[in-house]
Design a protein around this motif. Structure first.
Motif, PDB file in Angstrom:
ATOM      1  N   VAL A 156     -24.481 -23.028 -28.757  1.00 46.81           N
ATOM      2  CA  VAL A 156     -25.684 -22.656 -29.505  1.00 46.81           C
ATOM      3  C   VAL A 156     -26.932 -23.192 -28.805  1.00 46.81           C
ATOM      4  O   VAL A 156     -27.926 -22.476 -28.629  1.00 46.81           O
ATOM      5  CB  VAL A 156     -25.610 -23.162 -30.963  1.00 46.81           C
ATOM      6  N   GLN A 157     -26.877 -24.444 -28.376  1.00 47.43           N
ATOM      7  CA  GLN A 157     -28.030 -25.045 -27.699  1.00 47.43           C
ATOM      8  C   GLN A 157     -28.328 -24.330 -26.387  1.00 47.43           C
ATOM      9  O   GLN A 157     -29.499 -24.097 -26.054  1.00 47.43           O
ATOM     10  CB  GLN A 157     -27.784 -26.529 -27.484  1.00 47.43           C
ATOM     11  N   ALA A 158     -27.300 -23.963 -25.643  1.00 50.48           N
ATOM     12  CA  ALA A 158     -27.497 -23.245 -24.394  1.00 50.48           C
ATOM     13  C   ALA A 158     -28.119 -21.874 -24.647  1.00 50.48           C
ATOM     14  O   ALA A 158     -29.012 -21.437 -23.913  1.00 50.48           O
ATOM     15  CB  ALA A 158     -26.176 -23.102 -23.639  1.00 50.48           C
ATOM     16  N   ALA A 159     -27.661 -21.194 -25.693  1.00 50.28           N
ATOM     17  CA  ALA A 159     -28.221 -19.874 -26.039  1.00 50.28           C
ATOM     18  C   ALA A 159     -29.677 -20.000 -26.457  1.00 50.28           C
ATOM     19  O   ALA A 159     -30.521 -19.196 -26.065  1.00 50.28           O
ATOM     20  CB  ALA A 159     -27.400 -19.238 -27.148  1.00 50.28           C
ATOM     21  N   GLN A 160     -29.982 -21.017 -27.266  1.00 46.85           N
ATOM     22  CA  GLN A 160     -31.369 -21.221 -27.699  1.00 46.85           C
ATOM     23  C   GLN A 160     -32.271 -21.541 -26.515  1.00 46.85           C
ATOM     24  O   GLN A 160     -33.391 -21.051 -26.440  1.00 46.85           O
ATOM     25  CB  GLN A 160     -31.430 -22.310 -28.743  1.00 46.85           C
ATOM     26  N   ALA A 161     -31.772 -22.334 -25.582  1.00 41.29           N
ATOM     27  CA  ALA A 161     -32.568 -22.669 -24.395  1.00 41.29           C
ATOM     28  C   ALA A 161     -32.818 -21.424 -23.546  1.00 41.29           C
ATOM     29  O   ALA A 161     -33.915 -21.238 -23.023  1.00 41.29           O
ATOM     30  CB  ALA A 161     -31.854 -23.741 -23.570  1.00 41.29           C
ATOM     31  N   ALA A 162     -31.825 -20.557 -23.434  1.00 40.78           N
ATOM     32  CA  ALA A 162     -31.986 -19.322 -22.649  1.00 40.78           C
ATOM     33  C   ALA A 162     -32.997 -18.398 -23.312  1.00 40.78           C
ATOM     34  O   ALA A 162     -33.812 -17.777 -22.626  1.00 40.78           O
ATOM     35  CB  ALA A 162     -30.633 -18.626 -22.499  1.00 40.78           C
TER      36      ALA A 162
ATOM     37  N   THR B 239     -35.492 -19.327 -25.272  1.00 37.79           N
ATOM     38  CA  THR B 239     -36.807 -19.966 -25.112  1.00 37.79           C
ATOM     39  C   THR B 239     -37.334 -19.749 -23.696  1.00 37.79           C
ATOM     40  O   THR B 239     -38.523 -19.473 -23.497  1.00 37.79           O
ATOM     41  CB  THR B 239     -36.711 -21.470 -25.420  1.00 37.79           C
ATOM     42  N   ALA B 240     -36.450 -19.852 -22.697  1.00 35.05           N
ATOM     43  CA  ALA B 240     -36.857 -19.696 -21.304  1.00 35.05           C
ATOM     44  C   ALA B 240     -37.307 -18.288 -20.979  1.00 35.05           C
ATOM     45  O   ALA B 240     -38.172 -18.085 -20.119  1.00 35.05           O
ATOM     46  CB  ALA B 240     -35.716 -20.125 -20.393  1.00 35.05           C
ATOM     47  N   THR B 241     -36.716 -17.299 -21.651  1.00 36.64           N
ATOM     48  CA  THR B 241     -37.068 -15.905 -21.344  1.00 36.64           C
ATOM     49  C   THR B 241     -38.231 -15.423 -22.207  1.00 36.64           C
ATOM     50  O   THR B 241     -38.725 -14.318 -21.991  1.00 36.64           O
ATOM     51  CB  THR B 241     -35.866 -14.966 -21.531  1.00 36.64           C
ATOM     52  N   GLY B 242     -38.626 -16.256 -23.176  1.00 40.53           N
ATOM     53  CA  GLY B 242     -39.814 -16.029 -23.931  1.00 40.53           C
ATOM     54  C   GLY B 242     -39.833 -14.962 -24.912  1.00 40.53           C
ATOM     55  O   GLY B 242     -40.645 -14.376 -25.416  1.00 40.53           O
TER      56      GLY B 242
END
Length: 74
Positions: free
Chosen positions: A63-69, A71-74
């Motif tokens: 979940v954290q990895a998906a949320q970070a991805a 956020t990174a793609t905006g």
């Protein structure tokens, strides 16, 4: 007529992983809905044991990895 025949439900299990990481068993799914008019067809499933899954460290990492991805793609 074969249309009257009862069909046993087939269990649907979800496994997810991040690239270069091991698979995480995310539990069984239950059918919620589908849209046969959409191409490709769309199925919606619900996680059967989401409350238990939330306490799983490997699931939280996904979940954290998906949320970070996201956020990174905006």
């Amino acid at each position: 007529d074969d249309d009257d025949e009862c069909v046993e439900p087939t269990p649907v299990m979800l496994f997810c992983r991040r690239l270069d990481h091991p698979f995480v068993y995310c539990g069984t799914l239950s059918y919620v809905a589908h849209d046969p008019h959409r191409i490709p067809i769309r199925f919606v499933f619900g996680l059967d044991h989401f409350d238990t899954l939330q306490a799983s460290a490997p699931f939280q990492a996904l979940v954290q990895a998906a949320q970070a991805a996201i956020t990174a793609t905006g």
